[in-house]
Write a protein that holds these residues in place. Structure first.
Motif, mmCIF file in Angstrom:
data_model
loop_
_atom_site.group_PDB
_atom_site.id
_atom_site.type_symbol
_atom_site.label_atom_id
_atom_site.label_comp_id
_atom_site.label_asym_id
_atom_site.label_seq_id
_atom_site.Cartn_x
_atom_site.Cartn_y
_atom_site.Cartn_z
ATOM 1 N N HIS A 67 7.357 -1.207 8.636
ATOM 2 C CA HIS A 67 7.537 -0.244 9.273
ATOM 3 C C HIS A 67 8.836 -0.197 10.624
ATOM 4 O O HIS A 67 8.822 -0.302 11.207
ATOM 5 N N LYS A 68 9.730 -1.874 10.392
ATOM 6 C CA LYS A 68 10.487 -2.299 11.423
ATOM 7 C C LYS A 68 12.171 -1.756 11.337
ATOM 8 O O LYS A 68 11.836 -2.072 9.599
ATOM 9 N N HIS A 69 12.766 -1.574 11.837
ATOM 10 C CA HIS A 69 13.400 -1.528 11.634
ATOM 11 C C HIS A 69 14.725 -2.639 11.972
ATOM 12 O O HIS A 69 14.991 -3.034 10.669
ATOM 13 N N ASP A 70 14.505 -3.608 13.000
ATOM 14 C CA ASP A 70 15.065 -4.504 13.037
ATOM 15 C C ASP A 70 14.406 -5.186 13.674
ATOM 16 O O ASP A 70 13.007 -5.100 15.000
ATOM 17 N N LEU A 71 14.231 -6.132 14.161
ATOM 18 C CA LEU A 71 13.889 -7.362 15.788
ATOM 19 C C LEU A 71 14.566 -8.170 16.333
ATOM 20 O O LEU A 71 16.063 -9.045 15.499
ATOM 21 N N VAL A 72 14.554 -7.894 17.399
ATOM 22 C CA VAL A 72 16.884 -9.065 18.528
ATOM 23 C C VAL A 72 15.060 -9.803 19.310
ATOM 24 O O VAL A 72 14.273 -9.339 19.818
ATOM 25 N N ARG A 126 -0.918 1.294 14.046
ATOM 26 C CA ARG A 126 -1.107 -0.190 13.647
ATOM 27 C C ARG A 126 -0.071 -0.573 14.402
ATOM 28 O O ARG A 126 -0.262 -1.806 14.488
ATOM 29 N N ILE A 127 0.887 -0.104 15.097
ATOM 30 C CA ILE A 127 2.004 -0.434 16.074
ATOM 31 C C ILE A 127 1.134 -1.584 17.043
ATOM 32 O O ILE A 127 0.842 -2.231 17.211
ATOM 33 N N ASN A 128 -0.403 -0.860 18.000
ATOM 34 C CA ASN A 128 -0.991 -1.185 18.786
ATOM 35 C C ASN A 128 -1.578 -2.504 17.807
ATOM 36 O O ASN A 128 -1.891 -3.707 18.564
ATOM 37 N N ASP A 129 -2.443 -1.828 16.926
ATOM 38 C CA ASP A 129 -3.020 -3.437 16.346
ATOM 39 C C ASP A 129 -2.032 -4.640 15.962
ATOM 40 O O ASP A 129 -2.481 -5.668 16.549
#
Length: 352
Positions: free
Chosen positions: A193-198, A220-223
């Motif tokens: 569920h990530k759009h992009d990593l930078v 889930r983001i917090n985990d």
């Protein structure tokens, strides 16, 4: 013509720097611009020509008025291996400033813009009705190269400013993949569920940013954020806090291969591998000897030779090199022969 921030039509649009112009001026030594995989010997930086005067000169300028002093006041110093830095921050200004930069970079690199355009009201006006799902981690860049990154290794150049889209977050690390003869891509951490990593570097400031899709659950983001902070050296900028303690996020390998991210274990392995290959007990000890041996004139000569290789048509670099050779009493036509003669009887800075 349509402004890419407010989407209103204008007869004329203005130029907007991807990396803010005031950040570029803080680091004049980065005089290489990479634009669509082409490299230029200048300090102008990448720009986009699709922003109206009001967005550029008023709304986005307000973000730069926060972000540029944030870098200048915290991240111009050189840090050591075990350094810690406590910083104060305004989360809303920081995240909006960074997202503005990433949106500029995405347009320049012709990436998918849909994620950013959902949140333009937040970026421009701090609209709290549609807050983006984003995780911003920070750390310190510590130079662990043998000769010092400013001296520019052969075939590369000094880059205290860069933006890397989709860096590889490695599970075991580059030393592991090389020992197992597998592709680094096979060791990359999968982040659903990530759009992009930078990954961004501004001087000694390092940022790792995850843009989450709307489908990502907050729990889930917090985990993920909690586990990532334990395993990797990057620390999360929390929206409900105002200070953060940063530590080193680079190792001897990442300093020369910036498009990867190592965890604590891989950083320690990288340190052991490099240190065991040196006559001295550490990179720092070896670097000290190099600094004593490698005079400023030798550094300048090496940099100019390197840049003549990278930019063979740049006459300004050749003139600088000729002027240096004249000052050193080594005419250009005699350079190859004299350098070979000098180096033939010259002691190495290390005792083997």
């Amino acid at each position: 013509m349509q402004c890419m921030f407010c989407f209103e039509d204008f007869d004329k649009l203005t130029r907007e720097h991807v990396i803010p112009d005031r950040i570029l001026k803080i680091f004049p030594e980065q005089d290489i611009t990479i634009d669509n995989e082409k490299e230029y010997k200048d300090s102008k930086g990448m720009v986009v020509h699709d922003v109206c005067a009001n967005c550029n000169g008023v709304l986005l300028r307000a973000l730069d008025d926060y972000g540029n002093p944030f870098i200048r006041e915290n991240f111009l110093d050189k840090f050591e291996r075990n350094s810690k830095l406590t910083i104060n921050y305004d989360y809303n200004f920081l995240v909006r400033w960074l997202l503005k930069i990433l949106y500029n970079s995405a347009r320049k690199n012709k990436l998918d813009l849909s994620w950013y355009q959902r949140y333009l009201k937040f970026i421009l006006h701090n609209n709290q009705e549609n807050i983006p799902k984003v995780s911003i981690f920070g750390g310190l860049h510590v130079d662990l190269t043998l000769m010092g990154e400013e001296n520019q290794s052969f075939g590369s150049y000094y880059t205290p400013l860069y933006i890397v889209h989709n860096p590889r977050v490695m599970i075991h690390g580059l030393p592991y993949t090389r020992s197992k003869y597998i592709s680094p891509n096979k060791d990359a951490l999968r982040i659903p569920h990530k759009h992009d990593l930078v990954k961004i570097r501004f001087g000694s400031a390092m940022f790792f940013i995850i843009l989450w899709e709307e489908s990502a659950w907050e729990s889930r983001i917090n985990d993920f954020n909690s586990v990532f902070e334990v395993v990797y050296p990057y620390k999360l900028y929390y929206s409900n806090k105002q200070s953060l303690v940063l530590e080193r996020v680079t190792d001897e390998i990442i300093c020369v291969i910036p498009d990867i991210i190592h965890d604590y274990n891989a950083m320690e392995v990288s340190n052991r591998i490099i240190s065991n290959s040196l006559p001295q007990e550490s990179v720092e000890a070896s670097k000290k000897i190099w600094d004593e041996y490698w005079t400023e004139d030798k550094k300048l000569e090496g940099r100019l030779l390197n840049e003549m290789l990278l930019f063979p048509d740049n006459k300004k670099i050749k003139l600088q090199y000729d002027a240096l050779m004249k000052r050193l009493g080594r005419p250009d036509e005699e350079q190859n022969e004299s350098t070979a003669t000098e180096n033939e009887g010259e002691d190495l800075p290390f005792k083997l």
